[in-house]
Design an enzyme around this catalytic site. Sequence first.
Site, PDB file in Angstrom:
ATOM      1  N   LYS A 416      -9.495  12.965  -0.998  1.00 56.82           N
ATOM      2  CA  LYS A 416     -10.599  12.392  -0.235  1.00 56.82           C
ATOM      3  C   LYS A 416     -11.211  13.409   0.720  1.00 56.82           C
ATOM      4  CE  LYS A 416      -8.913   7.684  -0.715  1.00 56.82           C
ATOM      5  NZ  LYS A 416      -8.051   8.074  -1.862  1.00 56.82           N
ATOM      6  N   LYS A 428      -9.184  14.717   7.233  1.00 51.71           N
ATOM      7  CA  LYS A 428      -8.285  15.586   6.461  1.00 51.71           C
ATOM      8  C   LYS A 428      -8.989  16.892   6.084  1.00 51.71           C
ATOM      9  CE  LYS A 428      -4.604  14.477   5.325  1.00 51.71           C
ATOM     10  NZ  LYS A 428      -3.315  14.691   6.019  1.00 51.71           N
ATOM     11  N   SER A 457       3.245   4.544  -3.273  1.00 49.98           N
ATOM     12  CA  SER A 457       3.298   4.852  -1.851  1.00 49.98           C
ATOM     13  C   SER A 457       2.953   3.601  -1.044  1.00 49.98           C
ATOM     14  CB  SER A 457       2.329   5.988  -1.507  1.00 49.98           C
ATOM     15  OG  SER A 457       0.992   5.596  -1.745  1.00 49.98           O
ATOM     16  N   THR A 478     -12.105  -3.169  -5.990  1.00 49.08           N
ATOM     17  CA  THR A 478     -13.379  -2.953  -5.309  1.00 49.08           C
ATOM     18  C   THR A 478     -14.564  -2.992  -6.256  1.00 49.08           C
ATOM     19  OG1 THR A 478     -13.042  -0.563  -5.505  1.00 49.08           O
ATOM     20  CG2 THR A 478     -12.369  -1.612  -3.435  1.00 49.08           C
ATOM     21  N   ARG A 542     -15.946  -0.475  -0.166  1.00 53.74           N
ATOM     22  CA  ARG A 542     -16.011  -0.536   1.286  1.00 53.74           C
ATOM     23  C   ARG A 542     -16.690   0.710   1.839  1.00 53.74           C
ATOM     24  NH1 ARG A 542      -9.682  -1.945   1.380  1.00 53.74           N
ATOM     25  NH2 ARG A 542      -9.879  -0.318  -0.193  1.00 53.74           N
TER      26      ARG A 542
END
Length: 618
Positions: A416, A428, A457, A478, A542
């Site tokens: 990302k 990040k 995870s 999504t 989102r």
Amino acid sequence: MNTETDQSRAERPGLQRNAPQVAVAVLGTSDAVLAIVSWAFVLLISSRLAPLETLLLGAVAVIVQFAAGLVTGLYLRRVAIGSAAEFRLLVATSLVPLVAVLIVGLATAGTGALVEILLAWALTVVLAGTSRFLLRVWLDRGSRPLSGTPVVVVGASLVGTTLVEQMLRDKDGAYLPVAFVDDDTARRRFSFRGVRVRGTTSQLAEVISETGAEGAVVAIGRADADLYADIAEQLAGTDHWVRTVPSAREMLGVKPGVGSIRDIDVADLIGRPTSFPDLTLARSMITGHRVLVTGAGGSIGSELCRQIHAMDPASLIMLDRDESALHALSMSLSGSALLDTPDFVLADIRDPEALDEVFARHRPEIVFHAAALKHLPMLESYPEEAWKTNVHGTQNVIAAARSHGVQRFVNVSTDKAADPTSVLGASKRVAEGLTASAAATTDAVFASVRFGNVIGSRGSAIPAFAEQIRHGGPVTVTDEDVTRYFMTIPEACALVLFACAVGNRGEILVLDMGSPVRIVDIARRMMALMDTTCPIRYTGLRHGEKLHEVLFTPDEKDVVGRHDRVFHVLGHPIDPVTLPQPESDLDSIVTFGRSVLDGADTFRGSAALHPVEEVSSR
């Protein structure tokens, strides 16, 4: 599985009890009788050997053969009866009496007995080999399972036939193979030990129905995700199950066997084989050195600690702000969780003074920085928290590492961060820049490692899907077209360790994770594996989410190197002096974000959601 164990299981009680003694009596006596028969036949057809000479040579052959068989283990059950290995041992052992008989024969009967001696020897070997083959057939017939769950084996190649062989040799086994399915046209009429190919993998459901099997076992060394998906869809809505044997890599070179059969998990559905880089160099760097892991209680951090622990470091310091996570990690490492040893450190990377004290006390040589806030929607609503932990927290760890002479520093990042559109990705990306900046101003190795979604995870989509499916749905996705790259947790951690070994100063290491996978396909395959159907609800992307992730930003197109399936790209330094302070207002953070991230307003969250659409799962 151990061949001798399988062999002993397969054979009848009379041969299992006191096996070496029984083998000496049965096999040794059998070979002696067959040798006598061979020499009697030679005496019958030959006029050049006198009866006394024949008796002497036969006696020498029997006595020396028996003694040699004890020495070589031929009569001590050291190899499987009727196997190619036993036949080779039989021939090798029989050469000893052949030499002995040749010496005695030449001394007593001269060269005239040479042909008879060789004929008797060859006949003895043929008869002994045949007797062992017939004994093997008898043992196999007697050990064939009388019960067990009937199964169809997918794949009739070496792995499949090995699996069937072991199933049929265990008369008390859990599985009874009733058919193969295989897509290779050359095996269309193939049969192995009475189990034949009855169709292709696309006909699996039909074959299961015809044979009365309860399920299928996939016995293909590198079966791809499409095969598992097709099988899962064929068996959806039925009571039939599908299991598999591990790949050769998972089995670490051990032959797949009945004991290795396991349920299919979602890792089998990610669309590519898992990829583990060679960790030999990483192991040599870690063994005997002091290592510190931040975020040690998280999904990545805890598995990283387990892999590092297995490499025998001089010390492993596990730092986290979550005491319960450290408790669970301690249990997984040692089976106890007293938490009274100095290797478990309760500290927050937002606290530079606490970090400085930890680094001063433990003097780590290698640091793996896995601590981060990672849930994208939450950070969209609370961007200042992402700034404090993912940016300033990272800089605090970097500063402590530089101050205390850390030799290697690996920052754990995410895909990302490539061309970021979210608060998580932007924070990040800045962390990667801070790591690159440290590399540019020190002689130590500072590098980042970037990978995709990690299966299993905490908080990831797949465990959430499993929970939603268990409760009957709906499963929330999504967008119908949204895709993601996937890795397993062990695979991701192996990449982090690999980065420690081969990463150069200022580099970002990116795994070639194959093709991205549609999230809705994963959800549907999971339903098939869990033998249920429930509705899928599309919630819409989102704020900050991408329809498709990328691995590189536009300015990272120049790959500077590649090891195996790992790309090396150069990170772009971000001077920590330019960072707004942790307590800065959101406008200052957004302004900074625009200056370094091509003007994207990535640090201002939004709760807006796309319209919700509900459909039925097919």
